[in-house]
Design a protein around this motif. Structure first.
Motif: not given
Length: 239
Positions: A168-196
Motif C-alpha cells: 500500500r506504499a506505506i513505510r513503517v520504521n522505528l526510531v529509538i530515542p536514547g536518554f532524552v531530557s523530558t518530564e519523564m526523565t526529570a523524575e530520575i535522581s541527579a545521581k542516576a542521570r549523571e551515571q547515565m
C-alpha cells in the motif's frame, strides 16, 4: 505521499516531550498536524494548522472516533507517529501485574489500535508510520521488564507492518530515542542521570527537538521501511 508542506500528520502523546517536539517540527515545515493527547489540550497555541484531539490509544473505539475526526477535517492522513507511551517500573518478582498490563496496553496495543483505525485514511499514494521505540527494548535494564517487553514488541510489530503495508506504499520504521531530557526523565535522581550520562559516548542527554528532527527525516525517506534508527548519542554502542 503528499508533498512536505501539504502533508497531514497525526502524532500521539503530543501534549509534551518528544511528541510535542515532533508535532512542532512538522508544523514549522508547513504541515497540518493532529496532536493527540489522552487528557490534555495539546495544541491550543499552535494555530489553525494544528488540530487538537483527545483520545485513548488503548481503546480501539476511541481511536476510531479520532480517525473519523481527522478524515472529516482533512480527508485523510499521510504520516502517523506512534509516540504515546507509559512507563511503570519494577523488578520481575515485584512489579504489579496491573502495571505490567497497563504498559503493554499503551505501548504495544496502543500503536496497533491507532494503525488499524488510521489505515483506511491513507491515500493511494501511501505514506509513513513512525513508531517511537526505546533503548530498553534492545538492552536489558533491571526494573524495566514491562517497558522493555512493550518496546521490543513494538520493534517486532514494526517489522511485520513494514512487510504487510509495503503493497500500500506505506513505510513503517522505528526510531529509538536514547536518554532524552523530558518530564519523564526529570523524575530520575541527579545521581542516576549523571551515571547515565557517563554511559553515553556523546556524554549528554538528548533533546526532544533532536529526536523530532530524526523522525521528520525518517517520515520523508521514500526508500526506507522496516528500519531501526537509533538516536541515542551512542548509548547502545556503549552498553
Amino acid at each position: 505521499m503528499a508533498e512536505e508542506k501539504s502533508q497531514r500528520w497525526l502524532v500521539t502523546g503530543a501534549s509534551r516531550g518528544i511528541g510535542k517536539a515532533i508535532a512542532e517540527a512538522a508544523l514549522a515545515r508547513g504541515c497540518r498536524v493532529a496532536m493527540l493527547a489522552r487528557t490534555e489540550s495539546a495544541c491550543d497555541e499552535h494555530g489553525p494548522r494544528a488540530l487538537s484531539l483527545r483520545g485513548d490509544v488503548t481503546n480501539h473505539q476511541s481511536m476510531g472516533d479520532v480517525a473519523a475526526q481527522v478524515g472529516k477535517a482533512w480527508g485523510g492522513i499521510d504520516v502517523l507517529v506512534n509516540n504515546a507511551g507509559l512507563h511503570r517500573g519494577g523488578l520481575v518478582d515485584r512489579i504489579n501485574l496491573e502495571d505490567f498490563d497497563a504498559v503493554l496496553r499503551t505501548n504495544l496495543s496502543g500503536p496497533l489500535n491507532t494503525v488499524r483505525a488510521l489505515l483506511p485514511h491513507f491515500g493511494e499514494g501511501g505514506g509513513a508510520i513512525v513508531n517511537i521505540g526505546a533503548v530498553v527494548g534492545f538492552r536489558g535494564f533491571a526494573g524495566d521488564v514491562a517497558y522493555g517487553s512493550s518496546k521490543m514488541g513494538l520493534a517486532g510489530m514494526t517489522q511485520v507492518l513494514a512487510v504487510e503495508l509495503a503493497r500500500r506504499a506505506i513505510r513503517v520504521n522505528l526510531v529509538i530515542p536514547g536518554f532524552v531530557s523530558t518530564e519523564m526523565t526529570a523524575e530520575i535522581s541527579a545521581k542516576a542521570r549523571e551515571q547515565m550520562d557517563q554511559k553515553i559516548p556523546l556524554g549528554r542527554q538528548g533533546t526532544p527537538e533532536e529526536i523530532a528532527e530524526v523522525v521528520w527525516w525518517v517520515a520523508q525517506s521514500t526508500y526506507m521501511t522496516g528500519s531501526t534508527v537509533a538516536t541515542d548519542g551512542g548509548l547502545m554502542c556503549g552498553l
